[in-house]
Design an enzyme around this catalytic site. Structure first.
Site, PDB file in Angstrom:
ATOM      1  N   GLU A 117       0.823  -1.211   0.000  1.00 44.22           N
ATOM      2  CA  GLU A 117       0.000   0.000   0.000  1.00 44.22           C
ATOM      3  C   GLU A 117       0.859   1.263   0.000  1.00 44.22           C
ATOM      4  OE1 GLU A 117      -2.262  -3.007   2.660  1.00 44.22           O
ATOM      5  OE2 GLU A 117      -0.212  -2.630   1.972  1.00 44.22           O
ATOM      6  N   CYS A 175      -2.684  -3.997   7.215  1.00 45.16           N
ATOM      7  CA  CYS A 175      -2.319  -4.208   8.613  1.00 45.16           C
ATOM      8  C   CYS A 175      -2.769  -3.029   9.476  1.00 45.16           C
ATOM      9  CB  CYS A 175      -0.814  -4.430   8.746  1.00 45.16           C
ATOM     10  SG  CYS A 175       0.201  -3.046   8.188  1.00 45.16           S
ATOM     11  N   ALA A 212      10.467 -37.087  -7.567  1.00 48.89           N
ATOM     12  CA  ALA A 212      10.781 -37.269  -8.980  1.00 48.89           C
ATOM     13  C   ALA A 212      10.784 -38.766  -9.261  1.00 48.89           C
ATOM     14  CB  ALA A 212      12.141 -36.661  -9.310  1.00 48.89           C
ATOM     15  N   ALA A 218      15.042 -44.327  -8.120  1.00 53.87           N
ATOM     16  CA  ALA A 218      16.483 -44.560  -8.248  1.00 53.87           C
ATOM     17  C   ALA A 218      16.706 -46.022  -8.608  1.00 53.87           C
ATOM     18  CB  ALA A 218      17.208 -44.229  -6.945  1.00 53.87           C
ATOM     19  N   ARG A 220      11.591 -24.433  -4.011  1.00 53.22           N
ATOM     20  CA  ARG A 220      12.534 -24.108  -2.934  1.00 53.22           C
ATOM     21  C   ARG A 220      12.492 -22.618  -2.615  1.00 53.22           C
ATOM     22  NH1 ARG A 220      18.072 -27.402  -4.603  1.00 53.22           N
ATOM     23  NH2 ARG A 220      17.193 -29.512  -4.493  1.00 53.22           N
ATOM     24  N   SER A 277       6.541 -41.470   5.855  1.00 53.96           N
ATOM     25  CA  SER A 277       6.223 -40.994   7.205  1.00 53.96           C
ATOM     26  C   SER A 277       5.309 -39.774   7.160  1.00 53.96           C
ATOM     27  CB  SER A 277       7.514 -40.660   7.960  1.00 53.96           C
ATOM     28  OG  SER A 277       8.286 -41.816   8.182  1.00 53.96           O
TER      29      SER A 277
END
Length: 351
Positions: free
Chosen positions: A61, A84, A163, A171, A193, A292
């Site tokens: 703002e 805020c 992946a 793998a 990331r 997990s």
């Protein structure tokens, strides 16, 4: 009084869309603050716009009001998050809008931060400003999933990234995995990331791959020096790693790396919010850690980069998860699918 429109008018949608685009410019640099954009409009013309670039710097703002100048009097401000109402490292934005003579404020969504939580709207209304809430709320909220969740639940928004090959392998049996996916997919991971306050990995991943797990891309559209590096947390319950500067592992030589030595993942996530203000967390780890987080229902978003290749039955599975019946299966819904280079990026949400 504030209004929650049933049918938003096209003009409000258009200018709020531009405010969302402004907010996106701070997506990788604002942490731990939310990404916020503001557009100020007078007689259907933009007279000021801005975004929050970094914690400690002026909010969206303020930049928009500075650009608008005296023309802001009687104008409408479009803001992607409730202004805020408290003094932190910067003064309250609600008071800045009031002082500038803004006549109407359109807000995408309210700020669940207990220090704000409707107080910004109350200040504006007490000053006689018309407030409209709920314009493009979902689009604006998508930029700050972690911040919004953390303010409401004291837990971060957790993304689990995997992946994999077409047959669900990550793998070869001997651990060889570089690279299953292509350059474009790995570049896309840099974006994940860059918006994450923390990255969680396991000691086995450190030993097998010796990763840096840092943000290093030059293709983010921002100065890489302005992107805060995510905090890396290594799950090392068996204390397999040496934490000295002379360690063979890059993460162990990084003084900022944290180590978590117990099985309580929920406690870890709470700690990342309360102690480190990490509101978005990326899990980049092996099959055991992935299982997990999934089995404990701690994953908000599963992101699978799938390469068009087959690795065979002896290769390592993407998740170390062995249900005994269909009733124990983990189910997801498709949220988004896109091609990244020669790979598919599939985003799924737990059901």
């Amino acid at each position: 009084m504030s209004t929650l429109p049933q049918a938003q008018n096209a003009e409000d949608n258009y200018f709020m869309m531009l405010a969302v685009e402004q907010a996106k410019q701070g997506l990788y640099t604002t942490r731990p603050n939310p990404a916020v954009g503001c557009v100020i409009v007078q007689s259907a013309k933009i007279i000021g716009q801005g975004f929050h670039p970094k914690a400690g710097q002026p909010h969206a703002e303020v930049f928009a009001l500075k650009e608008a100048g005296a023309s802001a009097k009687g104008a409408t401000a479009y803001v992607t998050l409730e202004p805020c109402s408290h003094t932190g490292r910067t003064p309250p934005c609600a008071l800045a809008l009031i002082k500038a003579g803004i006549k109407r404020v359109v807000i995408a969504g309210l700020d669940p931060n207990p220090q704000v939580a409707g107080r910004g709207v109350a200040l504006l209304e007490q000053a006689g400003i018309t407030v409209t809430i709920g314009v493009l709320e979902q689009q604006a909220a998508a930029l700050n999933k972690g911040f919004l969740k953390a303010m409401r639940t004291q837990l971060p928004y957790v993304r689990l990234k995997i992946a994999t090959s077409l047959d669900g392998r990550t793998a070869m049996a001997n651990g060889e995995s570089k690279w299953i996916t292509g350059v474009a997919a790995r570049e896309d991971v840099q974006k994940l990331r860059a918006r994450s306050g923390a990255i969680i990995t396991g000691s086995q991943t450190v030993i097998a791959d010796n990763p840096k797990l840092n943000v290093r891309s030059s293709q983010l559209g921002v100065d890489i020096k302005q992107v805060p590096q995510p905090l890396v947390v290594v799950l090392d319950r068996r204390q397999r790693l040496a934490y000295e500067a002379e360690s063979d592992y890059q993460l162990c030589r990084n003084e900022q790396t944290q180590y978590w030595r117990n099985d309580n993942l929920l406690s870890l996530l709470k700690n990342l919010v309360s102690e480190h203000q990490c509101y978005e967390v990326l899990v980049e780890a092996g099959a055991s850690v992935a299982a997990s987080f999934l089995s404990q229902q701690l994953v908000d978003e599963l992101i699978v980069y799938q390469a068009p290749c087959l690795l065979g039955t002896q290769a390592r599975a993407m998740v170390d998860f062995n249900p005994l019946s269909l009733a124990q299966q983990l189910r997801f819904q498709y949220h988004k699918q896109e091609q990244i280079g020669n790979d598919l990026k599939i985003t799924l949400l737990p059901i």
